[in-house]
Design a protein around this motif. Structure first.
Motif, short mmCIF file in Angstrom:
data_model
loop_
_atom_site.label_atom_id
_atom_site.label_comp_id
_atom_site.label_asym_id
_atom_site.label_seq_id
_atom_site.Cartn_x
_atom_site.Cartn_y
_atom_site.Cartn_z
N ARG A 104 -21.19 29.68 -3.07
CA ARG A 104 -22.40 30.34 -2.55
C ARG A 104 -22.73 29.86 -1.14
O ARG A 104 -23.34 30.59 -0.35
CB ARG A 104 -23.56 30.01 -3.50
CG ARG A 104 -24.63 31.09 -3.54
CD ARG A 104 -25.75 30.66 -4.47
NE ARG A 104 -26.97 30.45 -3.71
CZ ARG A 104 -27.99 29.71 -4.12
NH1 ARG A 104 -27.93 29.08 -5.29
NH2 ARG A 104 -29.05 29.57 -3.37
N SER A 108 -20.40 35.22 1.62
CA SER A 108 -21.29 36.38 1.60
C SER A 108 -20.46 37.57 1.14
O SER A 108 -19.23 37.51 1.13
CB SER A 108 -21.84 36.67 3.00
OG SER A 108 -22.25 35.51 3.63
N ASN A 130 -20.40 36.23 -5.99
CA ASN A 130 -21.06 36.24 -4.69
C ASN A 130 -20.56 37.38 -3.80
O ASN A 130 -20.89 37.41 -2.60
CB ASN A 130 -20.87 34.89 -3.99
CG ASN A 130 -21.77 33.81 -4.57
OD1 ASN A 130 -22.95 33.72 -4.24
ND2 ASN A 130 -21.24 33.03 -5.50
N ARG B 104 -30.98 35.17 -7.88
CA ARG B 104 -29.71 35.60 -7.27
C ARG B 104 -29.33 37.01 -7.72
O ARG B 104 -28.64 37.75 -7.01
CB ARG B 104 -28.62 34.61 -7.69
CG ARG B 104 -27.49 34.51 -6.69
CD ARG B 104 -26.44 33.53 -7.21
NE ARG B 104 -25.21 34.23 -7.46
CZ ARG B 104 -24.25 33.79 -8.24
NH1 ARG B 104 -24.38 32.64 -8.89
NH2 ARG B 104 -23.15 34.50 -8.40
N ASN B 130 -31.59 32.07 -1.42
CA ASN B 130 -30.87 33.33 -1.40
C ASN B 130 -31.27 34.21 -0.22
O ASN B 130 -30.90 35.39 -0.16
CB ASN B 130 -31.10 34.09 -2.72
CG ASN B 130 -30.28 33.49 -3.87
OD1 ASN B 130 -29.09 33.78 -4.01
ND2 ASN B 130 -30.89 32.61 -4.64
#
Lengths: 367, 367
Positions: A104, A108, A130, B104, B130
């Motif tokens: 994380r 991205s 993710n 998330r 986030n």
């Protein structure tokens, strides 16, 4: 009915609803009975250090208190153990938890990440979760291929690369010089995750020296394997302090249980116990090798607590797994060709091994 | 030196390096001695159910095995307990872990999220982690303001709203009808997180009926408070099955420890113990109320295991905290005006309360 009534992110909406993690308990529910030998999840058959067990029992009365979010005492002991600084260590709820944080931290949506085809699935799970894009490199002679991984990362411009040394699911390993060359070959500004979950079982000279001045590599260790604490969820990352600072920005601060903290600390101070486990595992691997030999199968050399046994092809391996399940024996196997010509057998207790030997002889005779 | 040598995401790079979570152990390291009374983290002073403790001890020999990633037995028992279906429950490593998953699941960088100014900081930590953008609504008469939260969410187009009922840090609560009106007022396609960590301490009629057909609300419960298992890290979410499916797509599957699973199951089957804890907490709150009265301070009504005591203003509250620390008593206080005119005292054991009373009398006399 679609899920448009819930405001999921695009990443989550696109993920499959099923996860690849079918635990032994789920398999037991399917088969309607417990396994007689649970030797499929690379859990330690040799338990925890008596000192760790005593520490747990002594701490139960304080388990109503949150654990120290800084994991201070354990980091202090680990820093002394490894000759690094406390701020170069991050304790998490197992390596899976570390992967969730590190991935994380870097990934991205749309970012490419390089790993080996058939390597540890939880890392991939975090990349997918993710929105990262996995770029895989085949194993070479049942080993992860450092040069090819680096080349793929360069070609893809991937900021994140994964390798496990020793490897799971194959049990194979590279020597320290090879891994050091890989570390040195990481493009500046990119990050290599070097998973050393099984390092205690590997020969001397498998782990390159720790160098926390290098921000291009983060190394992961665990109490799940040699320390026998898979169910306690505790592991740690070692790396440059800026990497650890990044992890501390997003990790769940109170994630590690209080009992796990005291157990890990006690086990770290009981190196004799870990040596005993490693010795037992060596003996167990020798038994599995002998059994494989007897059936003219090739047992791959292993620097872990399990052995990958080449039984010829994927169909045969799957048939063996199914037949062993019927005999009450739980093992696993690699998920992709050509690795899937192997079954993966965790070293069990003497009793587990006797059950496995008996069941394996029977299954092979009947197939 | 900058962190540009590490490929952090923009979100992580922008986060502050310090976290707001300074645990009591860290405070003890600063003051150079343990606290005599640890009554600042809303941990239970009444321990775990004897059945839970026995379950932990009995399971230690199996703690080398991973816990069941599906938390099957516990979810089965919780489903029966709450009259919902198993696939409407997700067990995680505490509510903090649930927040990390739920946030998330919904929040991409730039997404607005609505909460109350001064409410539970870990939710905010996850939103910031986030890349979400917090939109805060002030408390109204020391209570979270459901109508104002809904209005802010509508104005901001926020997909995620947070409320705790009962509330932390104020201990105040709304009745079930008020909360039901809030649930009914959530814009379709948006999600309300209703944190009910302290619900066991609240009067009958605080929690609206569970309605898992509604995808607009997810409710969080924990074994950390009334069950006395803060250090065991185990809690659960109840919601529409599509919400739970979303959580299962990204949660760390093996996050809950094996000992926590058996302890929670045993405690769930010991309702007498929880009733005993609630009774003890009631008595403890009455003592704190009496002490506050004696000093002409106003103790806020509380439906939790702690009491917020209005001591007049933030400077005075901070001075009291500092002076109590010197006396070996650990408490906390809300972080923002005007809530910070209160100190927050967790109900301790009889001994904790005696120590607190003595220290409080002394500190107030000297200030």
């Amino acid at each position: 009915m679609t899920e448009t009534h819930i405001p999921f992110t695009g990443v989550v909406r696109a993920l499959p609803a099923s996860t690849p993690f079918v635990g032994p308990e789920a398999l037991e529910r399917i088969r309607g009975a417990k396994f007689d030998a649970r030797i499929g999840a690379n859990e330690s058959a040799f338990g925890m250090s008596p000192k760790a067990k005593a520490a747990i029992v002594a701490e139960i009365e304080r388990a109503s208190w949150y654990g120290d979010p800084e994991n201070y005492e354990l980091r202090e002991a680990l820093a002394a153990h490894h000759g690094v600084s406390m701020d170069e260590i991050c304790v998490c709820a197992g390596i899976d938890n570390i992967f969730s944080v590190v991935v994380r931290m870097v990934v991205s949506p749309g970012v490419p990440v390089v790993t080996s085809l058939g390597a540890y699935p939880t890392f991939n799970y975090q990349v997918n979760g993710n929105g990262g894009v996995l770029k895989t490199v085949p194993y070479h002679r049942d080993m992860e291929d450092p040069e090819a991984l680096l080349a793929a990362a360069r070609n893809e411009g991937a900021p994140l690369i994964f390798i496990a040394n020793p490897d799971n699911p194959m049990g194979t390993w590279h020597d320290a010089d090879t891994i050091q060359r890989m570390i040195d070959g990481v493009t500046p500004g990119k990050l290599l995750v070097l998973d050393e979950a099984y390092i205690e079982f590997a020969p001397e000279g498998t782990a390159p020296p720790l160098d926390t001045s290098n921000p291009n590599v983060i190394r992961t260790r665990t109490f799940s394997k040699a320390h026998g604490m898979a169910g306690m969820r505790i592991g740690y990352a070692i790396g440059h302090k800026d990497l650890i600072t990044g992890m501390n920005k997003i990790r769940n601060q109170f994630e590690v249980t209080r009992l796990s903290q005291v157990a890990a600390l006690a086990s770290l101070h009981d190196p004799d116990f870990v040596r005993h486990v490693v010795t037992e595992v060596e003996a167990g691997k020798a038994e599995i090798n002998t059994l494989a030999d007897r059936h003219n199968f090739i047992a791959l050399p292993s620097a872990t607590n399990f052995v990958a046994v080449d039984v010829g092809n994927g169909d045969k391996a799957r048939a063996i797994l199914k037949a062993l399940d019927a005999e009450g024996v739980f093992i696993r196997m690699p998920g992709v060709p050509v690795l899937d010509r192997c079954i993966r057998v965790t070293v069990g207790t003497k009793q587990d091994r006797a059950l496995f030997t008996e069941a394996f002889d029977k299954v092979i005779a009947e197939l």
